[in-house]
Design a protein around this motif. Structure first.
Motif, PDB file in Angstrom:
ATOM      1  N   THR A 207       0.806  -1.218   0.000  1.00  0.00           N
ATOM      2  CA  THR A 207       0.000   0.000   0.000  1.00  0.00           C
ATOM      3  C   THR A 207       0.836   1.263   0.000  1.00  0.00           C
ATOM      4  O   THR A 207       0.298   2.364  -0.191  1.00  0.00           O
ATOM      5  N   LEU A 208       2.147   1.144   0.225  1.00  0.00           N
ATOM      6  CA  LEU A 208       3.023   2.315   0.277  1.00  0.00           C
ATOM      7  C   LEU A 208       4.041   2.349  -0.857  1.00  0.00           C
ATOM      8  O   LEU A 208       4.719   3.357  -1.047  1.00  0.00           O
ATOM      9  N   GLY A 209       4.161   1.283  -1.589  1.00  0.00           N
ATOM     10  CA  GLY A 209       5.139   1.191  -2.662  1.00  0.00           C
ATOM     11  C   GLY A 209       5.362  -0.267  -3.013  1.00  0.00           C
ATOM     12  O   GLY A 209       4.739  -1.164  -2.436  1.00  0.00           O
ATOM     13  N   ILE A 210       6.238  -0.514  -3.968  1.00  0.00           N
ATOM     14  CA  ILE A 210       6.546  -1.886  -4.385  1.00  0.00           C
ATOM     15  C   ILE A 210       7.980  -2.218  -3.990  1.00  0.00           C
ATOM     16  O   ILE A 210       8.930  -1.565  -4.440  1.00  0.00           O
ATOM     17  N   ILE A 211       8.137  -3.220  -3.142  1.00  0.00           N
ATOM     18  CA  ILE A 211       9.465  -3.714  -2.785  1.00  0.00           C
ATOM     19  C   ILE A 211      10.041  -4.450  -3.992  1.00  0.00           C
ATOM     20  O   ILE A 211       9.411  -5.360  -4.532  1.00  0.00           O
ATOM     21  N   THR A 212      11.231  -4.045  -4.423  1.00  0.00           N
ATOM     22  CA  THR A 212      11.857  -4.692  -5.579  1.00  0.00           C
ATOM     23  C   THR A 212      13.125  -5.454  -5.232  1.00  0.00           C
ATOM     24  O   THR A 212      13.609  -6.261  -6.032  1.00  0.00           O
ATOM     25  N   GLY A 213      13.696  -5.203  -4.054  1.00  0.00           N
ATOM     26  CA  GLY A 213      14.902  -5.904  -3.652  1.00  0.00           C
ATOM     27  C   GLY A 213      15.041  -5.895  -2.146  1.00  0.00           C
ATOM     28  O   GLY A 213      14.415  -5.078  -1.457  1.00  0.00           O
ATOM     29  N   ALA A 214      15.855  -6.815  -1.623  1.00  0.00           N
ATOM     30  CA  ALA A 214      16.017  -6.910  -0.176  1.00  0.00           C
ATOM     31  C   ALA A 214      17.365  -7.492   0.190  1.00  0.00           C
ATOM     32  O   ALA A 214      17.930  -8.310  -0.550  1.00  0.00           O
ATOM     33  N   VAL A 215      17.878  -7.053   1.339  1.00  0.00           N
ATOM     34  CA  VAL A 215      19.050  -7.665   1.959  1.00  0.00           C
ATOM     35  C   VAL A 215      18.534  -8.580   3.062  1.00  0.00           C
ATOM     36  O   VAL A 215      17.904  -8.119   4.018  1.00  0.00           O
ATOM     37  N   LEU A 216      18.776  -9.868   2.929  1.00  0.00           N
ATOM     38  CA  LEU A 216      18.282 -10.853   3.876  1.00  0.00           C
ATOM     39  C   LEU A 216      19.407 -11.330   4.791  1.00  0.00           C
ATOM     40  O   LEU A 216      20.565 -11.409   4.380  1.00  0.00           O
ATOM     41  N   LYS A 217      19.057 -11.678   6.007  1.00  0.00           N
ATOM     42  CA  LYS A 217      20.021 -12.243   6.949  1.00  0.00           C
ATOM     43  C   LYS A 217      20.186 -13.735   6.701  1.00  0.00           C
ATOM     44  O   LYS A 217      19.205 -14.462   6.523  1.00  0.00           O
ATOM     45  N   LEU A 218      21.419 -14.189   6.731  1.00  0.00           N
ATOM     46  CA  LEU A 218      21.711 -15.618   6.654  1.00  0.00           C
ATOM     47  C   LEU A 218      22.284 -16.095   7.982  1.00  0.00           C
ATOM     48  O   LEU A 218      22.750 -15.297   8.805  1.00  0.00           O
ATOM     49  N   PHE A 219      22.274 -17.413   8.163  1.00  0.00           N
ATOM     50  CA  PHE A 219      22.764 -18.027   9.396  1.00  0.00           C
ATOM     51  C   PHE A 219      23.595 -19.251   9.039  1.00  0.00           C
ATOM     52  O   PHE A 219      23.395 -19.858   7.981  1.00  0.00           O
TER      53      PHE A 219
END
Length: 475
Positions: A207-219
């Motif tokens: 509703t606020l914008g379109i997420i196009t990329g992300a930095v994800l946490k790995l373990f």
């Protein structure tokens, strides 16, 4: 806002991505117009499939300039109608299914940068190839996509140990409704530089914008893993066992799932390859998952000690421990199939709720009494993530009942269950979001100032009102 879109304007949108990446035929668009449970059926003249952030930006810029409603969609696995266009609308769907790049994996910093259209299972696989783990695990992981996971702040089965998507994401790239691009792909665990914009977009359901990329946490990949399935007499015993498991195992306790007898019966009856792993029935069951950083022997000893303690305390009546990775997956498959196993039993009224963990037994008893008084013969299949208080309180129709008449009582059952949830200080949406299904109810239960703040945020980010209208908050 535009309620109809002219052919000329549709052509302008199509030219951004190229006609080969546009769906116009009704038969091609149809799978994008209905959500997983069939509760919502929308309308759209077009599905756009951008292949880059620049194309997403151009789409939203044109949408804001022309007042054209946009509905983002990734895997279309949502359960509250957040990804479904409105009925009778001219909402244009924007699918990110072409944006599937794994941009970078850093096993030293334990981060991964991905496109929002990446399928969750592919992200998990890419992490494994670098000796790492991305711990989000969902029943839909073979088809759901990272953008949707972030937009709904997905939880899944490992929240107990690793948190939900808000805890599993360090940074975002977002295209705003104006077409502006915010590059917030920061890999820092510590960054106290002003407002946390990332958390505004996570859980905002597009509703606020379109997420196009992300930095994800790995373990790091756990070196030891063990799964057990135990029969117990009551939810109270399950809570006591969970407390003991938390004390004994600490962070090695990576899953603790609660299931009723009827859920095991449904899955054994309707899901191929699933069977009751214990020799006799029990009122309730728990699935316990332990992961350790050193060895399989440590995980095995920890599980054995926990089960022995449970037997001695009279909490566990019977149990089985997985003897192989295949058996571990089979036990988890039973739990993850429990919702789908209700479909052949007729209508199912579902609730995704959370209460404080200590309140689970009281809530379960109160809800059962209230539901059975209102709807004698209802079959309650309440299961979920006991370790984080998230219960999927699902109600299957009475045997032989009319499905349509049963489903027509959805709001009535919601009122009963959600009323008790709120009495216990819980939430009416634990991990599925608000979407269309709970939008009006949200406005009725949240303080006025809270709803006002949400509307102010919506207007500030989306002044033209084009982003996923009719979802989460009404402006």
């Amino acid at each position: 806002m535009t309620q109809t879109v002219s052919p000329a304007l549709l052509d302008r949108f199509a030219s951004i991505v190229g006609e080969g990446h546009v769906l116009r035929a009704a038969a091609d668009i149809a799978p994008h117009l209905v959500e997983n449970r069939g509760l919502y059926h929308g309308a759209s003249p077009m599905v756009l499939k951008p292949g880059s952030v620049a194309e997403v930006s151009a789409i939203l810029k044109l949408a804001s300039e022309t007042g054209t409603a946009i509905v983002p969609q990734t895997g279309n696995t949502g359960l509250v109608g957040g990804q479904t266009p409105r009925e009778g609308s001219a909402d244009i769907l924007v699918s990110l299914e072409r944006m599937t790049r794994i941009r970078d994996v850093d096993p030293v910093g334990n981060t991964m940068v991905v496109d929002a259209g990446c399928i969750l299972a592919e992200v998990q696989k890419a992490a494994e190839e670098h000796g790492r783990m991305f711990p989000l695990s969902l029943g839909s992981e073979g088809s759901c996509r990272i953008g949707g996971n972030l937009s709904t702040n997905a939880g899944g089965t490992a929240v107990l140990a690793y948190g939900n998507m808000r805890q599993l994401c360090l940074g975002l790239e977002v295209v705003l409704p104006t077409g502006e691009i915010w590059d917030g792909l920061r890999r820092l665990k510590k960054d106290n530089t002003g407002y946390d914009l990332r958390d505004l977009f996570i859980g905002a359901e597009g509703t606020l914008g379109i997420i196009t990329g992300a930095v994800l946490k790995l373990f790091p990949q756990p070196l030891g893993h063990q799964v057990a399935f135990a029969g117990i007499a009551s939810v109270e015993d399950a809570l006591t066992l969970f407390k003991d498991a938390s004390s004994r195992c600490g962070p090695a306790l990576t899953g603790f799932e609660l299931m009723p007898r009827i859920g095991v019966e449904f899955t054994s009856r309707h899901i191929p390859g699933v069977r009751d792993p214990l020799s006799s029935p029990h009122p309730w069951y728990v699935l316990i998952d332990i992961s350790t950083s050193d060895s399989a022997e440590t995980a095995g000893r920890m599980m054995t000690a926990l089960l022995e303690q449970g037997y001695e305390a009279g909490l566990i009546k019977d149990a089985t421990v997985a003897a192989s990775e295949a058996q571990q997956k089979a036990l988890w498959h039973m739990r993850e199939s429990m919702s789908d196993a209700q479909k052949p039993e007729g209508g199912s009224i579902k609730h995704d709720v959370s209460v404080p963990v200590a309140s689970i037994p009281a809530f379960m008893h109160e809800a059962e009494n209230a539901i059975m008084a209102a709807l004698p013969g209802a079959r309650i299949c309440a299961f979920g993530h006991m370790g984080d208080g998230n219960i999927h309180y699902n109600i299957s129709q009475p045997v032989g009942a009319d499905k349509a008449a049963f489903i027509a009582r959805w709001r009535e059952m919601n009122k009963i269950v959600h009323g008790l949830v709120l009495q216990h200080g819980g939430s009416i949406s634990a991990e599925h979001g608000i979407g269309q299904l709970k939008r009006d109810e949200l406005a009725s239960i949240r303080p006025q100032i809270e709803m006002d703040l949400m509307r102010r945020i919506k207007r500030a980010f989306d002044p033209a009102g084009v982003m996923n209208p009719g979802k989460v908050v009404a402006v």
